[in-house]
Design an enzyme around this catalytic site. Structure first.
Site, PDB file in Angstrom:
ATOM      1  N   ASP A  93     -20.299  47.465   3.936  1.00 53.91           N
ATOM      2  CA  ASP A  93     -19.073  48.041   3.361  1.00 53.91           C
ATOM      3  C   ASP A  93     -18.333  48.526   4.343  1.00 53.91           C
ATOM      4  OD1 ASP A  93     -20.334  47.825   1.085  1.00 53.91           O
ATOM      5  OD2 ASP A  93     -20.428  50.066   0.846  1.00 53.91           O
TER       6      ASP A  93
ATOM      7  N   HIS B 285     -23.783  48.721   6.401  1.00 55.41           N
ATOM      8  CA  HIS B 285     -22.020  48.596   6.874  1.00 55.41           C
ATOM      9  C   HIS B 285     -21.574  48.058   7.985  1.00 55.41           C
ATOM     10  CE1 HIS B 285     -23.399  52.718   4.888  1.00 55.41           C
ATOM     11  NE2 HIS B 285     -22.373  52.307   4.224  1.00 55.41           N
TER      12      HIS B 285
END
Length: 732
Positions: free
Chosen positions: A98, A250
């Site tokens: 993300d 991430h």
């Protein structure tokens, strides 16, 4: 560099034509300013702050969420009114990343995935995609899937449907421009597991489905944002009992070195246990979530990426420009403070003398074109002086009776020379030919001298090396706001500079309002030239190149009528700026010459170019970044930095006012001057650059005078005459 003769006046048709063309000339700099502002806004827009995925908000009820969603898989399909979920098959892991792409960590993640022949899904934001489109293109080229993560990462639970549509469409636009595809995968910011869906996020998920997107949350959360260590990231990411999972990681939002290291161990370890690392649609054995974009939609998306990249490059250039102007401003201020102080100490020593006292008569030349409102004040101020002079008023084809006014005064040692309108340089040369003395003082027809001005102005000629002397020009009509701004500029920007340039031996300009020359210095260089619009700068540079010293006489004060409207100020400064550029261009060969010309070319011309052309052109960057920082942050640091620059300027201005013995009260308007006046000067200089680069030709435009500055009485400053009668009050 185009040149044009500087004229006192022009035929009515030419002046009218110039007025008709003025809006067109103004249009170019205004368009440049608008484009610059638009690019900065775009840059700020795509650099808007993105909050981390781990932001915590208060939990909401789950009564409105279907049970099959709360107990279902992480892939939620609400398209067409459905409410279905899917799970990844056993022994399959879908890695998801993300908040990217990130220029530092995303390439490292992609390298590890490529090293271990694994695929993943990258949920990218529109802002980061717009800034780093090559990374998204690489994701697609290497077989990974890309999903939407909104444009600038808001919590959609608190947004309107219109805002949600905008976030989706802008995110999709950025992805299409970067990789030429569109995607049907979506992950909402601040999401976690399916069982965390509540009455605030579920309606958003339903609406997202109605727009054609599949919502993807996760089964396991590595919580790599906490940087718990490589072993802990791997433990949290590993599914239990051989089950399939969508793993949240991430590739942006901070230091991700632990994520990269964990990934490099996690992939081979899990593969040894029989796990496959696929993208989502591969794991679900479904058609690809990405489809190509063609036609006008593709071109629109590519245009978006192009504009963002252009704004990035422009801003990078502006940052360099800001660093340059910061260096120039600090350097100039340091030089001014040090050298102007040295100049003041030198000339104010009790026993300081330029040489033998100059007592012989001098000739004062007063070129005049339609100066009926001012000329009487000017001549009477000369007659009140304490040095023997003759006055030659050169009437350059005036149509308002200027010559008749002077003749009617019937003053001794005052002559009028008439000529057809030929411009100020021609008028000065005509006066030079009619002068009876060897020292020539030149002034403007709207200027008044103090009784001691001529005497103070000619004393430096006691030094045989001095060929010209610059006087101390001051604003007489400084009781208006625009007059006060120019007063600050004259005291700080002109006279403090002249002290510095005197010490450095590269005075760029003898002001037309108050200057003196040796006839023996002027005649060999051909007198006043009409090659540029700034004949005063042109002749000063020529004198330097001829080996003459040019110095500053601080006590030779002259009071001039400054422009009283923005339009008049614009016309004057436009002519000054363009004329200075012409003079620099005309004398450019001095840089490679030897002797005095070379010394001036390698010292004076760079100083003039940096401090009179480049610095004013870049100075508004300080204010541009002030506005940018206030809007896009960091606001507090930006304001503190701007106030620091203003404080430095205030110190220099106060020092200049102290040296010139001026009242400090006028400095009250300094902050406003820095905000507004600097922008006006920037646009003027930008217009001058455009005129120069396009080969434009510019006529000298006569400023409208009011004659408000009157001759000073002994021991006093000039007085300003009101238009309502004979009432007089000091202008200071």
């Amino acid at each position: 560099m185009a040149t044009q003769s500087r004229r006192h006046g022009a035929p009515r048709k030419a002046r009218d034509g110039s007025r008709r063309r003025l809006p067109l000339r103004l249009l170019l700099p205004l368009l440049v300013l608008v484009a610059l502002a638009a690019m900065l806004m775009l840059r700020g827009y795509v650099h808007s702050e993105i909050l981390a995925d781990h932001r915590i908000r208060e939990p909401a009820p789950t009564t409105g969420v279907p049970e099959r969603i709360l107990e279902g898989g992480p892939v939620i399909d609400t398209r067409g009114g459905r409410a279905e979920t899917l799970r990844v098959p056993d022994r399959h892991i879908v890695l998801t990343f993300d908040d990217g792409p990130d220029p530092t960590w995303t390439p490292k993640v992609l390298d590890v995935l490529k090293k271990h022949d694994a695929h993943a899904v990258f949920f990218v934001t529109g802002t980061m995609t717009s800034r780093y489109p090559d990374l998204v293109r690489r994701m697609v080229d290497e077989g990974h899937e890309v999903g939407l993560h909104t444009f600038n990462h808001p919590d959609l639970s608190f947004q309107s449907e219109r805002r949600i549509d905008w976030e989706l469409s802008q995110n999709q636009l950025a992805i299409s421009g970067a990789a030429g595809i569109r995607t049907s995968l979506f992950r909402p910011p601040y999401s976690s597991f399916a069982d965390a869906m509540d009455d605030e996020s579920w309606p958003v998920t339903e609406y997202i489905g109605s727009r054609g997107y599949i919502t993807v949350v996760n089964d396991t959360d590595s919580e790599d944002w906490q940087k718990p260590g490589v072993d802990e990231i791997i433990r949290r990411a590993t599914p239990e009992h051989g089950k399939g999972a969508i793993v949240l990681m991430h590739d942006s939002g901070g230091d991700r070195h632990q994520t990269v290291a964990a990934l490099d161990r996690f992939l081979p370890d899990m593969k040894e246990k029989g796990y496959a690392f696929d993208n989502l649609t591969e794991a679900l054995d479904a058609p690809s979530a990405m489809s190509p974009v063609t036609g006008s939609a593709l071109w629109k998306a590519k245009a978006w990426i192009f504009l963002v990249q252009a704004s990035e490059m422009l801003t990078d250039g502006l940052v360099v420009g800001l660093a340059v102007i910061g260096t120039l401003v600090i350097s100039r201020f340091v030089l001014m403070l040090l050298l102007s102080g040295a100049h003041a100490r030198r000339v104010r020593r009790r026993r300081f003398r330029w040489g033998p006292a100059v007592t012989e008569p001098v000739t004062v030349l007063v070129p005049a074109y339609n100066e009926a409102k001012c000329i009487e004040n000017t001549v009477r101020s000369l007659m009140a002086g304490d040095h023997p002079i003759e006055v030659v008023v050169i009437d350059d084809g005036s149509s308002d009776g200027t010559a008749r006014i002077v003749e009617a005064m019937g003053l001794p040692d005052v002559r009028v020379v008439r000529q057809l309108n030929a411009g100020k340089p021609a008028a000065l040369n005509r006066g030079l030919a009619n002068a009876r003395h060897d020292i020539i003082v030149m002034m403007d027809g709207d200027t008044v001298f103090e009784p001691s001005t001529v005497r103070e102005l000619v004393q430096p000629f006691g030094d045989a090396r001095v060929g010209a002397v610059a006087g101390n020009a001051k604003v007489g009509n400084k009781d208006s706001l625009i007059g006060a701004w120019q007063h600050i500029e004259y005291v700080m920007g002109f006279n403090l500079d002249r002290r510095m340039y005197d010490i450095l031996g590269c005075m760029p300009t003898i002001p037309g309002a108050v200057g003196a020359f040796r006839r023996s210095a002027l005649e060999p260089i051909g007198g006043m030239s009409d090659d540029t619009l700034a004949e005063d700068t042109d002749v000063t540079m020529a004198l330097h190149r001829a080996g003459w010293r040019v110095v500053y006489a601080e006590n030779a004060r002259a009071w001039t009528e400054a422009p009283e409207s923005v339009q008049q100020l614009w016309s004057q400064r436009y002519r000054w700026s363009y004329g200075t550029m012409q003079a620099i261009w005309k004398h450019r060969r001095a840089v490679i010459e030897k002797g005095p010309s070379g010394r001036f070319g390698r010292v004076g011309l760079p100083f003039v170019s940096l401090f009179m052309v480049l610095a004013p052109l870049l100075a508004p960057l300080i204010d541009v970044f002030l506005l940018y920082g206030i809007v896009f942050g960091p606001t507090q640091k930006t304001i503190v930095a701007w106030l620091g620059v203003l404080a430095i300027q205030a110190v220099c201005a106060a020092y200049a006012f102290r040296l010139d013995r001026e009242r400090m009260t006028h400095l009250i308007s300094l902050p406003l001057q820095q905000i507004l006046y600097r922008q006006l000067m920037y646009v003027v200089l930008l217009q001058s650059w455009i005129t120069a680069l396009t080969g434009g030709r510019l006529r000298w435009q006569k400023l409208r005078r009011t004659g408000v500055v009157e001759a000073p009485v002994a021991g006093a400053v000039p007085r300003r005459r009101t238009h309502g009668g004979n009432d007089r009050r000091p202008v200071a």
